[in-house]
Design a protein around this motif. Structure first.
Motif, short mmCIF file in Angstrom:
data_model
loop_
_atom_site.label_atom_id
_atom_site.label_comp_id
_atom_site.label_asym_id
_atom_site.label_seq_id
_atom_site.Cartn_x
_atom_site.Cartn_y
_atom_site.Cartn_z
N GLN A 1 -8.36 1.28 -5.82
CA GLN A 1 -9.11 2.29 -6.56
C GLN A 1 -8.40 3.64 -6.46
OE1 GLN A 1 -13.35 2.19 -5.81
NE2 GLN A 1 -13.47 0.17 -6.79
N VAL A 2 -8.56 4.40 -7.51
CA VAL A 2 -7.87 5.68 -7.65
C VAL A 2 -8.91 6.74 -8.03
CG1 VAL A 2 -6.20 6.93 -9.04
CG2 VAL A 2 -5.72 4.59 -8.35
N ALA A 3 -8.97 7.81 -7.24
CA ALA A 3 -9.90 8.90 -7.56
C ALA A 3 -9.18 9.97 -8.35
CB ALA A 3 -10.47 9.51 -6.27
N LEU A 4 -9.70 10.28 -9.53
CA LEU A 4 -9.12 11.33 -10.38
C LEU A 4 -10.06 12.52 -10.42
CD1 LEU A 4 -8.32 8.53 -12.64
CD2 LEU A 4 -6.57 10.32 -12.57
N ALA B 1 -3.96 -1.12 9.56
CA ALA B 1 -5.41 -0.96 9.42
C ALA B 1 -5.82 0.15 8.44
CB ALA B 1 -6.11 -0.73 10.77
N VAL B 2 -4.90 0.96 7.98
CA VAL B 2 -5.26 2.00 7.00
C VAL B 2 -5.44 1.36 5.62
CG1 VAL B 2 -4.49 4.07 5.78
CG2 VAL B 2 -4.16 3.88 8.25
N LYS B 3 -6.61 1.56 5.03
CA LYS B 3 -6.87 0.99 3.69
C LYS B 3 -7.26 2.05 2.66
CE LYS B 3 -6.68 -3.07 3.02
NZ LYS B 3 -5.51 -3.97 2.77
N GLY B 4 -7.31 3.30 3.08
CA GLY B 4 -7.62 4.35 2.12
C GLY B 4 -7.05 5.68 2.59
N VAL B 5 -6.60 6.47 1.63
CA VAL B 5 -6.07 7.81 1.92
C VAL B 5 -6.56 8.74 0.82
CG1 VAL B 5 -3.98 9.22 1.99
CG2 VAL B 5 -4.00 7.00 3.14
N SER B 6 -7.07 9.88 1.21
CA SER B 6 -7.47 10.85 0.19
C SER B 6 -7.13 12.26 0.67
CB SER B 6 -8.96 10.74 -0.11
OG SER B 6 -9.71 11.14 1.01
N PHE B 7 -7.02 13.16 -0.28
CA PHE B 7 -6.64 14.55 0.03
C PHE B 7 -7.78 15.48 -0.38
CE2 PHE B 7 -2.85 12.14 0.00
CZ PHE B 7 -2.08 12.71 0.99
N GLY B 8 -7.99 16.50 0.44
CA GLY B 8 -9.05 17.46 0.15
C GLY B 8 -10.39 16.74 0.10
N GLU C 1 0.83 -1.20 0.00
CA GLU C 1 0.00 0.00 0.00
C GLU C 1 0.87 1.26 0.00
OE1 GLU C 1 -0.62 -2.49 2.37
OE2 GLU C 1 -2.79 -2.66 2.72
N SER C 2 1.93 1.27 0.82
CA SER C 2 2.79 2.45 0.91
C SER C 2 3.52 2.69 -0.41
CB SER C 2 3.82 2.28 2.04
OG SER C 2 3.19 2.47 3.29
N ARG C 3 4.06 1.63 -0.95
CA ARG C 3 4.86 1.79 -2.17
C ARG C 3 3.97 2.15 -3.36
NH1 ARG C 3 9.60 3.01 -1.93
NH2 ARG C 3 10.25 1.87 -3.77
N LEU C 4 2.86 1.47 -3.49
CA LEU C 4 2.02 1.69 -4.66
C LEU C 4 1.30 3.04 -4.57
CD1 LEU C 4 0.84 0.78 -7.32
CD2 LEU C 4 -0.72 -0.72 -6.09
N SER C 5 0.86 3.41 -3.37
CA SER C 5 0.16 4.70 -3.26
C SER C 5 1.10 5.85 -3.61
CB SER C 5 -0.41 4.88 -1.86
OG SER C 5 0.61 5.03 -0.90
N ALA C 6 2.37 5.72 -3.23
CA ALA C 6 3.33 6.78 -3.56
C ALA C 6 3.43 6.95 -5.07
CB ALA C 6 4.70 6.47 -2.95
N LEU C 7 3.41 5.84 -5.79
CA LEU C 7 3.45 5.92 -7.25
C LEU C 7 2.15 6.49 -7.81
CD1 LEU C 7 5.13 2.62 -8.47
CD2 LEU C 7 5.81 4.94 -9.06
N LEU C 8 1.03 6.02 -7.27
CA LEU C 8 -0.26 6.44 -7.83
C LEU C 8 -0.52 7.92 -7.60
CD1 LEU C 8 -2.34 3.32 -6.71
CD2 LEU C 8 -1.69 3.91 -9.07
N PHE C 9 -0.15 8.40 -6.40
CA PHE C 9 -0.36 9.82 -6.11
C PHE C 9 0.59 10.71 -6.92
CE2 PHE C 9 -2.68 8.73 -2.08
CZ PHE C 9 -3.81 9.48 -2.33
N SER C 10 1.58 10.10 -7.56
CA SER C 10 2.45 10.94 -8.40
C SER C 10 1.82 11.16 -9.78
CB SER C 10 3.84 10.33 -8.50
OG SER C 10 3.81 9.15 -9.25
N ILE C 11 0.72 10.47 -10.06
CA ILE C 11 0.01 10.71 -11.32
C ILE C 11 -0.83 11.98 -11.15
CG2 ILE C 11 -1.67 9.78 -12.96
CD1 ILE C 11 -0.95 6.97 -11.91
N PRO C 12 -0.63 12.97 -12.02
CA PRO C 12 -1.40 14.21 -11.86
C PRO C 12 -2.90 13.92 -11.82
CG PRO C 12 0.33 14.51 -13.50
CD PRO C 12 0.33 13.05 -13.13
N ALA C 13 -3.62 14.65 -10.98
CA ALA C 13 -5.08 14.58 -10.82
C ALA C 13 -5.55 13.52 -9.84
CB ALA C 13 -5.81 14.41 -12.15
N VAL C 14 -4.66 12.62 -9.40
CA VAL C 14 -5.08 11.61 -8.42
C VAL C 14 -5.19 12.27 -7.04
CG1 VAL C 14 -4.43 9.49 -7.20
CG2 VAL C 14 -4.15 9.66 -9.68
N LYS C 15 -6.35 12.16 -6.41
CA LYS C 15 -6.56 12.74 -5.07
C LYS C 15 -7.00 11.71 -4.04
CE LYS C 15 -6.08 16.77 -4.40
NZ LYS C 15 -4.84 17.60 -4.16
#
Lengths: 359, 359, 359, 359
Positions: free
Chosen positions: C302-305, D248-255, C236-250
């Motif tokens: 899942q990724v929110a854009l 236990a963290v399974k989701g992170v979002s900003f704003g 989760e830590s490694r992949l989220s760091a990559l995913l959040f580097s994609i512009p527009a991912v929040k």
């Protein structure tokens, strides 16, 4: 493997001697640094081939093209990619001897490490040619230093070519005026009269289809004091890692280096003094570094470069495909002495290391 | 600053000479490696004080306590923390001289770097005492090597104490039987008859309230071939960074090192041969490394250690608080020669470096 | 700043939207991996502009040229540099509005961070265009996965476009046959009938000179079990760091993500069962990850854009040069919905992350 | 594996739930930062067990002992090691069930990853107990922030416990006065009247031998603008990597996070305005971050925590030793809701992330 280096000023090298191109991405450069493209190219030219007498006849061009990270002549703060397209490659030279392990080269170890998939042409990624992008990164580092520590100057000198050793033992004051001592920047020796005998030794090696090595001293004057840290982030640790990544380097020492072991502590300790309200040391046996951290005196280090392993002379070796003993006669181009091309690389390594500490 | 090192086998050092404790976290150790706590303590004991004659009279205990990462005698795969609680500290010794910059020490540079907030007692984090946790990490690394490369052996020898230089030029076969050549493991010199003169030199320095340095050679035999990479991940780059983090180290060389610059290429190139269906080299001027990668021959390197900067003799120096020239006479405990305690540290650095490549 | 990522499989991105070129150096790729250049280009084409109706009219070519690290169709083990030369740039479009801070964009923060030296044309290094080199790196990562874990498959689906949400709640078995569920690979939605309404929502946004966002789900089936580590090296830590580097991912979530907070522990815990001598879970609320480590079930996230910030509609904003309130009407080219171009980027991020764990 | 994090402010975690001790080494802290040991302990106490009704009955003490890096109440600039000796462990509780894989836990994946050598007692290094050293590191980070950005304040609030969701949609001004909105710092909810129903939901879960999760929002007000970088060093990338390392963290979002996907671009774009000669945004849908870089508005993010996987209820599972289906009833101590202990950990992660950007 990883051809990336740096905590802050980061360099990512790529390329093979006879591939499509070589280059580097430099990351972590602050925004707004002016980059003089001519000065960058000048550093590359210093490293490039020196003419038919003393260096490889391959005309390397080494025209750097910067693809990113510059805008209106200044750094943008984002990665700077520099690329040199390889020209004038003669891949065919290498095919017929690909199973013959050149002594002193990485052919055998690369085969072990990369399972035979390495680009064997001209040493591939192991080629000293990949020091060109390192010099490019060094030129960017110099631009950073010019902004962050404008008084700091980087230099180098030839201490020895084979057994011709410069007897000069420069004092702190000598380093401060090194530009006066070096009469010929293309052959930076403090004792000017040694240029000819040193050149003669190189020519003699070339004539004998052999090669010679030597010792280069790198230095920085008007050093920023207080750079570095104890242990793994000492200046010695960081800089030696960079220097040993230069092909042919087999030894690195700081200050009086191995000769320090011949002194008593009372001689080796550089005495602190107050002079003109500044802290100075009287001697500089520690090369400007105490406990891994710069003390403001000239940063001085020496680098031992072995003789170029590529020589024209026939040598015994093995055929790795047939696992038989055989001989090799290396055709193609090679330098009789790597020292003449290495000093700009040594300076580049120093600039990169200092930029990494300063940004 | 960062007292962390490693790509895979990672070490995070902490502690000051006269603080509450020193230690290291070792991260990246594979699960299931048996750890012999006595063997770990044995390595620490090798480094610890050698008795009143030749080393600091401080009785350092150096009892390591492992807080995590071990379960039922084996590594769990998670970080291993080892702690040594400091005992027998005499902080008062240092207070009165805290503004006097000990020559050759990090007092002055630490003041610059840390704005005067460093723990000045006994050199704080700069103290050679912090090599004890490095030796702890090395002992864990040895346990890893024992599993991953059981045939590999690590050793070291004293090459010189001041100007008493062991004339022995060991060949490949000599390294293979180094355990026979070293008669006294507490004074590992290949030419046995040199132990007494070397000890005499150290005692003479002690008597004169002075100190001496020397050269240590580290090596690994039955090396795993194919370790390392070109450029920044070369064995030379990685290992030198570790070695230069050992206090007092001012030079590092591989194979024939600086002497390689005196040879022609045709001599310096180690000729490959097939022997008993194995690839070997006839000589080992390159210290078992070609292009940054191990070739299976003994890995050999030399380390120059300057004389211990702490000496009893009065020395000129400055008072940094008053910015005046003055003198200092260092009281307290100190070793007349760091070499006797450094060789286990050099071996630890080698073990850590190899473990980092192997895991 | 640093556009470098990776512990083992390392990516160094460079380039600006309207600079000379963009690209990436991929380091740490094992030797001998076959690289299908057409497959690499295919991934880049998936990301590139989709035609005038739904994406930017700029024809981006995105022809990748590989400069190094390949030899005879296979990786050499040394760094792979890929470069895309920028064409069809219209820098002039951006000059006149350079002091107007586009809402939702990085114009203002880049000015703060880089002191106004950033390349403001088309967002410079912040441009989504720099995801093209990320897709290149992902294509290399896919080649690595094909060798190291041939059974593993990577996919993605559109979960929602604005408020049009796919009601399908796929079970483990559904992911296993995802290629059957996705009828149109250019619009990968599990509930086929939603393609038209989703496209209509995008077209409606475009017609209104506005934009919409959405949610993409990425997944890997036939996962290698036992990848990852607790804490900072969790998947989760490694992949989220990559995913959040994609512009527009929040937003990024794993398994049932934010919906997991609505369940009791007895529901949220995925029960382990033995089935056909294999360990499986009955549900997959944890997205195939327990304690940061893969359990062999489908890895699902899942990724929110957010909606593309570039819209044609006039917006209020500021002029940073004059520090006055004003309005902006963004000319030039822009996508009404970033989702259609982002799913190949999300897949690339997943491939890179898994390759980093596997090499 | 690697429990190390950080580019500048570095944290190295160690320890197992029932081992000798847990702790962290914090490296890269500037020298001269005052450390209030009571404030550090206060943060640890906030995280520690909350009493028999709502949290684990284990009395954890969590007394931190700092071994290094402090001198006269201030940081020395060298690594700070903090250790908590484990007390009150009941290892026997875990032995009899060691082959039963607790659903939702890392027992099974740890067995795969560490070959059965992991410390299985209480989850070993996977235990939420290892967040105590993370909170210690966070307390050090807070001390750094206090010096470097004294106006900056860190807070958190409970957004939901299971399906009891705080309907409050705080505006920028609300965050600025968050200390007024939070009446009970031990139960930080903006809509005060929700404390009782939320507690009731937790108690109900406890009574049912079950557990619940929830959503925590973390924030920083009076943010330093201009922190972060595009791509891998974006605030989102860096902070999410830390947050997902919290068990236990399974989701992170900003704003506005996932809800941003429901808006049009013209709504989602936070309009820039000049107010009192300052640049502000009218809304804060982007959570104070544009292009990975802080814009000075409150930094806001949400974290989804799944229900505690340890529940008293009997659950189906497998015996990994016999590879049979069976059931488990987890004895021992566990929290019915991880949210109550997690918010100080979430704040610690935020402090660490910001300190890493600021030093």
């Amino acid at each position: 493997m990883s051809s990336m280096w740096g905590n802050n000023f980061k360099v990512s090298l790529f390329g093979e001697s006879h591939g499509q191109g070589i280059g580097a991405v430099v990351d972590g450069v602050p925004a707004g640094i002016p980059i003089d493209l001519e000065a960058v190219q000048h550093e590359l030219n210093r490293r490039a081939a020196k003419g038919k007498d003393l260096a490889t006849p391959r005309k390397e061009g080494d025209q750097i093209k910067i693809l990113s990270g510059l805008f209106n002549g200044r750094t943008t703060g984002t990665p700077i990619a520099g690329v040199i397209i390889n020209e004038n490659t003669r891949s065919k030279d290498y095919e017929k001897t690909k199973d013959l392990m050149r002594p002193g080269h990485a052919d055998y170890t690369a085969s072990l490490r990369y399972g035979g998939f390495q680009d064997y042409r001209g040493g591939g990624h192991f080629s000293a040619r990949v020091t060109a992008p390192l010099v490019f990164a060094g030129a960017v580092a110099r631009a950073v230093l010019k902004e962050r520590a404008p008084q700091l100057k980087i230099g180098s000198r030839i201490v020895s070519i084979k057994d011709i050793n410069d007897p000069c033992k420069p004092q702190i004051a000598d380093y401060q005026q090194f530009k006066n001592l070096i009469k010929n920047p293309e052959f930076p020796v403090f004792t000017e009269s040694l240029e000819l005998p040193m050149l003669a030794a190189i020519k003699a090696a070339k004539a004998a289809e052999d090669s010679v090595g030597g010792i280069i001293e790198g230095f920085a004057i008007n050093m920023v004091a207080g750079l570095g840290d104890p242990f793994f982030e000492s200046i010695e640790s960081r800089l030696s890692a960079l220097l040993f990544s230069i092909p042919a380097v087999k030894g690195v020492s700081f200050g009086s280096g191995f000769d320090l072991t011949l002194k008593n502590g009372s001689e080796a300790n550089d005495i602190f003094r107050i002079e003109e309200k500044q802290v100075v040391t009287q001697t500089n046996h520690n090369g400007g570094i105490n406990g891994g951290i710069s003390n403001g005196m000239p940063l001085v280090f020496q680098v031992a470069l072995k003789p170029t392993p590529s020589i024209g002379k026939e040598q015994q070796t093995i055929n790795l495909a047939t696992m038989e003993n055989t001989t090799i006669k290396i055709e193609g181009r090679h330098d009789p002495c790597v020292v003449l091309r290495a000093f700009p690389v040594v300076e580049a390594a120093l600039a990169i290391c200092l930029a990494d500490f300063l940004v």
